[in-house]
Design a protein around this motif. Structure first.
Motif, PDB file in Angstrom:
ATOM      1  N   GLY A 211       0.793  -1.333   0.025  1.00 37.98           N
ATOM      2  CA  GLY A 211      -0.159   0.083  -0.177  1.00 37.98           C
ATOM      3  C   GLY A 211       0.707   1.192  -0.008  1.00 37.98           C
ATOM      4  N   ALA A 212       0.302   2.587   0.199  1.00 34.04           N
ATOM      5  CA  ALA A 212       0.839   3.786   0.206  1.00 34.04           C
ATOM      6  C   ALA A 212       0.407   4.584   1.428  1.00 34.04           C
ATOM      7  CB  ALA A 212       0.601   4.467  -1.060  1.00 34.04           C
ATOM      8  N   SER A 213       1.046   5.633   1.638  1.00 33.24           N
ATOM      9  CA  SER A 213       0.719   6.513   2.470  1.00 33.24           C
ATOM     10  C   SER A 213       0.393   7.716   1.893  1.00 33.24           C
ATOM     11  CB  SER A 213       1.811   7.048   3.667  1.00 33.24           C
ATOM     12  OG  SER A 213       2.186   5.716   4.121  1.00 33.24           O
ATOM     13  N   VAL A 214      -0.866   8.551   2.196  1.00 29.84           N
ATOM     14  CA  VAL A 214      -1.166   9.877   1.735  1.00 29.84           C
ATOM     15  C   VAL A 214      -0.661  10.943   2.755  1.00 29.84           C
ATOM     16  CG1 VAL A 214      -3.084  11.128   1.014  1.00 29.84           C
ATOM     17  CG2 VAL A 214      -3.225   8.664   0.868  1.00 29.84           C
ATOM     18  N   PHE A 215      -0.059  11.722   2.185  1.00 30.69           N
ATOM     19  CA  PHE A 215       0.390  13.064   2.930  1.00 30.69           C
ATOM     20  C   PHE A 215      -0.165  14.351   2.300  1.00 30.69           C
ATOM     21  CE2 PHE A 215       4.081  11.898   5.495  1.00 30.69           C
ATOM     22  CZ  PHE A 215       4.317  10.589   4.842  1.00 30.69           C
ATOM     23  N   GLU A 216      -0.720  15.114   3.380  1.00 30.28           N
ATOM     24  CA  GLU A 216      -1.471  16.254   2.983  1.00 30.28           C
ATOM     25  C   GLU A 216      -0.430  17.199   2.464  1.00 30.28           C
ATOM     26  OE1 GLU A 216      -3.254  18.386   6.296  1.00 30.28           O
ATOM     27  OE2 GLU A 216      -4.963  18.732   5.067  1.00 30.28           O
ATOM     28  N   PHE A 225      -3.763   5.853   4.766  1.00 32.22           N
ATOM     29  CA  PHE A 225      -3.231   4.746   4.017  1.00 32.22           C
ATOM     30  C   PHE A 225      -4.035   4.167   3.187  1.00 32.22           C
ATOM     31  CE2 PHE A 225      -0.944   3.835   8.171  1.00 32.22           C
ATOM     32  CZ  PHE A 225       0.093   4.311   7.922  1.00 32.22           C
ATOM     33  N   LEU A 226      -3.423   3.886   1.932  1.00 33.78           N
ATOM     34  CA  LEU A 226      -4.185   3.206   0.974  1.00 33.78           C
ATOM     35  C   LEU A 226      -3.807   1.744   0.694  1.00 33.78           C
ATOM     36  CD1 LEU A 226      -3.672   5.943  -1.953  1.00 33.78           C
ATOM     37  CD2 LEU A 226      -5.623   5.503  -0.644  1.00 33.78           C
ATOM     38  N   THR A 227      -4.695   1.010   0.340  1.00 35.76           N
ATOM     39  CA  THR A 227      -4.421  -0.647   0.238  1.00 35.76           C
ATOM     40  C   THR A 227      -3.615  -0.658  -1.160  1.00 35.76           C
ATOM     41  OG1 THR A 227      -6.466  -1.140  -1.013  1.00 35.76           O
ATOM     42  CG2 THR A 227      -6.477  -1.128   1.549  1.00 35.76           C
ATOM     43  N   LYS A 228      -3.184  -2.082  -1.247  1.00 37.39           N
ATOM     44  CA  LYS A 228      -2.802  -2.365  -2.583  1.00 37.39           C
ATOM     45  C   LYS A 228      -3.445  -2.165  -3.758  1.00 37.39           C
ATOM     46  CE  LYS A 228      -1.152  -6.399  -1.141  1.00 37.39           C
ATOM     47  NZ  LYS A 228      -0.775  -7.868  -1.120  1.00 37.39           N
ATOM     48  N   GLU A 229      -4.802  -2.424  -3.696  1.00 40.51           N
ATOM     49  CA  GLU A 229      -5.710  -2.369  -4.864  1.00 40.51           C
ATOM     50  C   GLU A 229      -5.948  -0.767  -5.146  1.00 40.51           C
ATOM     51  OE1 GLU A 229      -5.928  -4.862  -2.365  1.00 40.51           O
ATOM     52  OE2 GLU A 229      -5.612  -6.193  -4.331  1.00 40.51           O
ATOM     53  N   GLU A 230      -5.937   0.031  -4.149  1.00 37.77           N
ATOM     54  CA  GLU A 230      -6.199   1.320  -4.209  1.00 37.77           C
ATOM     55  C   GLU A 230      -4.624   1.795  -5.063  1.00 37.77           C
ATOM     56  OE1 GLU A 230      -9.153   2.026  -0.658  1.00 37.77           O
ATOM     57  OE2 GLU A 230      -6.912   2.089  -0.215  1.00 37.77           O
ATOM     58  N   ARG A 318     -14.064   0.275 -11.473  1.00 35.57           N
ATOM     59  CA  ARG A 318     -14.353   0.070 -10.020  1.00 35.57           C
ATOM     60  C   ARG A 318     -13.187   0.295  -9.340  1.00 35.57           C
ATOM     61  NH1 ARG A 318     -13.514  -3.145  -5.983  1.00 35.57           N
ATOM     62  NH2 ARG A 318     -12.227  -4.616  -7.235  1.00 35.57           N
ATOM     63  N   LEU A 319     -12.141  -0.089  -9.551  1.00 38.73           N
ATOM     64  CA  LEU A 319     -10.634   0.230  -8.844  1.00 38.73           C
ATOM     65  C   LEU A 319     -10.558   1.826  -8.938  1.00 38.73           C
ATOM     66  CD1 LEU A 319      -8.192  -2.225 -10.633  1.00 38.73           C
ATOM     67  CD2 LEU A 319      -8.861  -2.051  -8.142  1.00 38.73           C
ATOM     68  N   VAL A 320     -10.588   2.412 -10.086  1.00 39.05           N
ATOM     69  CA  VAL A 320     -10.515   3.707  -9.935  1.00 39.05           C
ATOM     70  C   VAL A 320     -11.211   4.733  -9.320  1.00 39.05           C
ATOM     71  CG1 VAL A 320     -10.674   5.847 -11.985  1.00 39.05           C
ATOM     72  CG2 VAL A 320      -9.177   3.574 -12.325  1.00 39.05           C
ATOM     73  N   GLU A 321     -12.542   4.267  -9.282  1.00 41.39           N
ATOM     74  CA  GLU A 321     -13.731   5.051  -8.653  1.00 41.39           C
ATOM     75  C   GLU A 321     -13.508   4.745  -7.035  1.00 41.39           C
ATOM     76  OE1 GLU A 321     -17.141   3.926 -10.586  1.00 41.39           O
ATOM     77  OE2 GLU A 321     -17.085   5.626 -12.193  1.00 41.39           O
ATOM     78  N   SER A 322     -13.235   3.610  -6.656  1.00 41.28           N
ATOM     79  CA  SER A 322     -12.882   3.375  -5.173  1.00 41.28           C
ATOM     80  C   SER A 322     -12.038   4.315  -4.648  1.00 41.28           C
ATOM     81  CB  SER A 322     -12.987   2.026  -5.267  1.00 41.28           C
ATOM     82  OG  SER A 322     -11.858   1.639  -5.283  1.00 41.28           O
ATOM     83  N   VAL A 323     -10.781   4.182  -5.344  1.00 42.65           N
ATOM     84  CA  VAL A 323      -9.821   4.964  -4.755  1.00 42.65           C
ATOM     85  C   VAL A 323     -10.112   6.616  -4.908  1.00 42.65           C
ATOM     86  CG1 VAL A 323      -8.266   5.050  -6.896  1.00 42.65           C
ATOM     87  CG2 VAL A 323      -7.250   5.316  -4.581  1.00 42.65           C
ATOM     88  N   SER A 324     -10.646   6.806  -6.057  1.00 42.22           N
ATOM     89  CA  SER A 324     -11.043   8.351  -6.090  1.00 42.22           C
ATOM     90  C   SER A 324     -11.951   8.552  -5.178  1.00 42.22           C
ATOM     91  CB  SER A 324     -11.729   8.472  -7.570  1.00 42.22           C
ATOM     92  OG  SER A 324     -11.965   9.790  -7.802  1.00 42.22           O
ATOM     93  N   GLU A 325     -12.962   8.195  -4.891  1.00 42.55           N
ATOM     94  CA  GLU A 325     -14.104   8.138  -3.830  1.00 42.55           C
ATOM     95  C   GLU A 325     -13.357   8.305  -2.259  1.00 42.55           C
ATOM     96  OE1 GLU A 325     -17.568   6.006  -2.281  1.00 42.55           O
ATOM     97  OE2 GLU A 325     -17.440   5.966  -4.734  1.00 42.55           O
TER      98      GLU A 325
END
Lengths: 382, 497
Positions: A211-216, A225-230, A318-325
């Motif tokens: 996964g990954a970390s989101v920094f503001e 955090f984001l998962t692998k799929e995200e 689906r992948l794209v929209e879920s992470v976007s959301e």
């Protein structure tokens, strides 16, 4: 004439000796090559904001050790204190090796530290210090960073393995972000935009990219955090998938068809209508059927292809929209680079919304159009 | 100086002359004085020759036997006046070359190199018979410059053979071989060879001038000539090329250079010379051009390694460990651990011991020499590492450097680079890479100002002559090499139409 010649030269050579003698001579065996660095937040008693710096040094008997498979080929040296510079120098009090930072491959930052401290503050020392190469990679550890530098297999140096994994896997697997070096990160930090860093976890002495970390952008702190799929979804939106796959299930079977990505193109088009900003993202990808575990389908009919394409499109969407959301609603951080396309296409609008972009972004409607083309079936075929 | 104040003429009185000659030559055991009567007459004659140098068989079977019986057999010849020197000269003339001499100075040196002197009573003229027996050996492939492809023939110690080899390489009426004599106490013949319609006359003049200036007791070998005529004796670079190969000499002559052959040595000298020539082998031209070019590039690389190999290693290990790839740095770190010396001392130990090994292997008789090589390799390569005196990495560096220096086709340039290597190592140990660069610059500044017989040593790199580059780093196809090197200012610049 000859004599004057010689004396001239000898003065020249002798003066060199006095000007600069062997001051910078450091025999390699006296040095400790730092291969990786881990930084963690520490709370000791009443004192807060203490940090622990863990340097991974190559051991001088590493080649012997590697051969015999006995002792480990590295050693981790930890030190707790207030500043990284101070910690580096304090480590000399306990160790004979003079640390040499040229070879640092990874800097791993612990989750707690990243959450509470501005990343710019953390990395300040590394950006200032001339010995550290800007090519070293930055990773975020879920949990403690120093754990990442441990391993159950003594013949492997975790820092080197980590650096190699990060640079190599992203070319073949879209579940990993492209590697972020110190140089690249310093650019992101300056631009005030939100950004992502690759996560690593350590389970039973085994290091995994996860996964990954989101920094503001504003605070430069870890936000979520984001998962692998995200991460996969992110890569599809950013269009930097160099390889990778999508699994689809056609006709409610439990066995998937695997789509192998060969090439992809993403185009982000901003639309401005009055005060309403929206985005349209076109994702186009070509690929092949990498594996077909479904049995009821006719393998080579156009109908099958069309259905498969549809299903893949749906899955990618689906992948794209879920992470976007998730990034819009939950994290409120534009880690995709929508800001750039808006800035380029509508500079005036951008100026207005720039200040609070992450806030604005969370409410912007985004439409995703996915177009998948299956080019071939691999080496099976008519 | 041996030049006499006044010449001693022969008197014609046999016993008197003989006594004088004996006095002049000294009582040497190998000088034979053979007295006999000519024919059945009572005319006394003496033949003087040096055993070993003169062809004894020739003297006995042909001169003496023909001089005595036939004359006595023919009654006509019994007359005394017929037995004049002129008569004998004409008589023997058909057998061997005969020369008349009248003074002691002409006679003695001739006798001492193998001619036979025939003194006849009542004649003040002495006949010198050319009975010199050539001491020569077989023409073999030179051990110092072997070639896979090319003539398997090398010069010998015999000057006549050597000049004959040049003549035999092709009919060429413009090939001129001019004889000089060098040395004061032991005079030796020296031949300057050039091709009259190619060579720059100024160059020939310069060579002759420098050879005439040689004023030394004895010129032992062409190395003496080389050192006496070179431009800068302080330079580490050889400014004269030496070779044992006639084909190499011929090629140089055809380019417009001058060759110098000395009696008593198989090593011919070629002037002027440039640095790039030192890295060329005859095979470069005999092989096809791609192979020749690649091998030549390899040699330039080898020259670089043999000069800078250890110094770069020292600089990287002691000054710039950050410049080594990480994995290699870790390995080096591991192998260096426990070595008690700093890298420069380690390198010096290894370099000096390998030089000693090389020298020992060279000086010892061949079978022992090989043993020394094996023992040395074992000691240096294995035991020293086991003992922890040197690191295995250093052994590799030193070995590669040594091999590189042996890959150079000219022994003399290999030696030069080996000496300079030590300078580079010391600079590297003091100043790191900066020192290596500095050393290189110092070397370059000397290199570009060095000249060999008026031709810049670094040409055609500096001064820049691109048209000559066809035969520099790479050897272009022979079809394209239409002109001779411009730096030699040849009279005829076209090599091929």
């Amino acid at each position: 004439m000859r004599l004057s010649h010689i004396s001239k030269w000898s003065v020249f050579v002798l003066s060199l000796l006095f000007l600069t003698s062997c001051w910078s001579m450091k025999e390699i065996e006296d040095l400790g090559l730092v291969l990786g660095v881990a930084i963690d937040l520490e709370e000791e008693g009443l004192e807060e904001n203490l940090i622990t710096l863990t340097n991974q040094l190559a051991k001088s008997n590493s080649s012997e050790a590697g051969k015999e498979g006995g002792a480990s080929s590295f050693k981790n040296v930890s030190e707790t204190g207030h500043s990284l510079m101070g910690l580096t120098l304090d480590s000399l009090l306990k160790n004979k090796e003079i640390p040499l930072a040229h070879h640092i491959k990874v800097i791993v930052i612990g989750e707690d530290l990243a959450r509470t401290t501005n990343l710019q503050q953390i990395l300040d020392y590394f950006l200032r210090e001339h010995e550290i190469r800007p090519s070293c990679l930055i990773l975020i550890a879920k949990n403690r960073a120093s754990q990442i530098l441990e391993t159950s297999d003594p013949s492997v140096v975790p820092s080197l393995k980590l650096a190699q994994m990060t640079t190599n896997t992203h070319k073949r697997n879209s579940k990993v972000l492209p590697p972020v070096s110190l140089l690249k990160l310093s650019r992101e930090i300056q631009s005030e935009s939100s950004f992502l860093l690759q996560n690593v976890i350590s389970t039973n002495g085994e290091v995994t990219l996860e996964g990954a970390s989101v920094f503001e952008g504003k605070t430069k702190k870890l936000k979520g955090f984001l998962t692998k799929e995200e991460v996969m979804g992110i890569n599809w939106i950013k269009g930097n998938v160099k390889g990778g796959y999508v699994e689809i299930f056609v006709e409610k079977q439990s066995n998937p068809i695997v789509f192998e990505v060969l090439s992809m193109k993403t185009h982000i088009q901003p639309h401005v209508n009055g005060n309403n900003i929206s985005f349209e993202v076109d994702i186009e990808s070509e690929g092949r059927i990498g594996e077909d575990r479904g049995i009821s389908m006719k393998p080579f009919s156009d109908d099958t292809l069309a259905r498969a394409e549809k299903a893949i499109e749906k899955e990618v969407k689906r992948l794209v929209e879920s992470v976007s959301e998730k990034t819009q609603e939950e994290l409120q951080a534009d880690v995709f680079g929508y800001r750039d396309s808006l800035r380029i296409h509508y500079p005036k609008v951008w100026k207005k919304v720039k200040k609070d972009w992450d806030q604005t972004f969370s409410e912007v409607p985004i439409e995703y159009n996915v177009k998948i083309t299956i080019k071939d079936f691999g080496t099976i075929g008519k | 100086m041996i030049v006499e104040q006044h010449s001693k003429f022969f008197t014609g009185e046999l016993s008197k002359d003989l006594k004088a000659i004996k006095q002049e030559i000294g009582y040497n055991f190998d000088v034979r004085f053979h007295e006999f009567n000519i024919g059945s007459t009572d005319t006394r004659a003496v033949i003087i020759f040096v055993e070993g140098l003169s062809d004894k068989e020739l003297i006995e079977k042909h001169i003496l036997k023909s001089l005595i019986p036939p004359i006595s057999a023919n009654p006509k010849h019994r007359k005394k006046d017929l037995l004049s020197v002129d008569y004998i000269k004409n008589y023997i003339h058909s057998l061997i070359e005969v020369k008349e001499v009248k003074t002691m100075e002409e006679l003695v040196p001739e006798v001492l190199i193998g001619s036979a002197a025939l003194l006849v009573d009542r004649a003040s003229t002495v006949l010198m018979l050319d009975t010199v027996k050539g001491k020569t050996r077989d023409l073999r492939e030179p051990p110092s410059e072997e070639a896979i492809r090319g003539p398997r023939i090398g010069f010998t110690e015999n000057l006549n053979d050597n000049s004959a080899l040049l003549r035999q390489s092709g009919k060429n009426e413009k090939l001129s071989l001019v004889k000089h004599e060098v040395g004061v106490r032991s005079r030796k013949n020296l031949v300057v060879a050039y091709i009259t319609d190619i060579v720059d006359p100024e160059l020939v003049k310069e060579v002759n001038k420098r050879i005439k200036k040689i004023d030394i007791d004895n010129v032992m070998e062409s190395g003496f000539v080389e050192q006496l005529i070179e431009d800068n004796y302080l330079s580490p670079f050889p400014q004269v090329q030496n070779t044992e190969r006639p084909d190499r000499v011929m090629a140089a002559l055809m380019e417009g250079r001058v060759a110098i052959l000395l009696a008593g040595t198989p090593f011919a000298l070629i002037v002027p010379v440039t640095f790039s020539m030192m890295l060329q082998a005859p095979e470069d031209y005999y092989d096809r051009w791609i192979a020749g070019s690649l091998i030549r590039l390899l040699r330039f690389f080898a020259a670089f390694i043999s000069l800078f190999g250890p110094s770069l290693y020292i600089a990287f290990i002691s000054f710039h460990p950050g410049l080594i790839p990480t994995e290699l740095a870790i390995t080096v770190l591991g192998t260096r651990a426990g070595v008690p010396f700093p890298s420069i001392i380690e390198a010096l130990i290894m370099e000096i011991s390998i030089e000693i090994l090389r020298e020992a292997g060279l000086r010892l008789p061949k079978p022992i020499g090989q043993t020394i090589g094996i023992v040395g390799a074992l000691i240096v390569g294995e035991a020293a590492v086991r003992a922890g005196i040197v690191s295995p990495m250093m052994v590799i560096v030193v070995a590669i450097t040594a091999i590189s220096s042996f890959a150079l086709p000219q022994y003399s340039i290999g030696i030069s680079l080996r000496i300079l290597r030590f300078g580079a190592m010391i600079f590297a140990s003091m100043l790191g890479l900066f020192g290596v660069v500095l050393f290189f610059l110092l070397l370059c500044s000397h290199f570009v100002q060095l000249k060999s017989f008026g031709v810049p040593y670094a040409s055609p790199f500096v001064p820049y002559r691109f048209s000559d580059w066809k035969d520099l780093l790479v050897r272009m196809p022979i079809k394209t090499m239409k002109r001779r090197p411009r730096m030699l200012h040849t009279k005829d610049s076209i090599r091929k139409k």
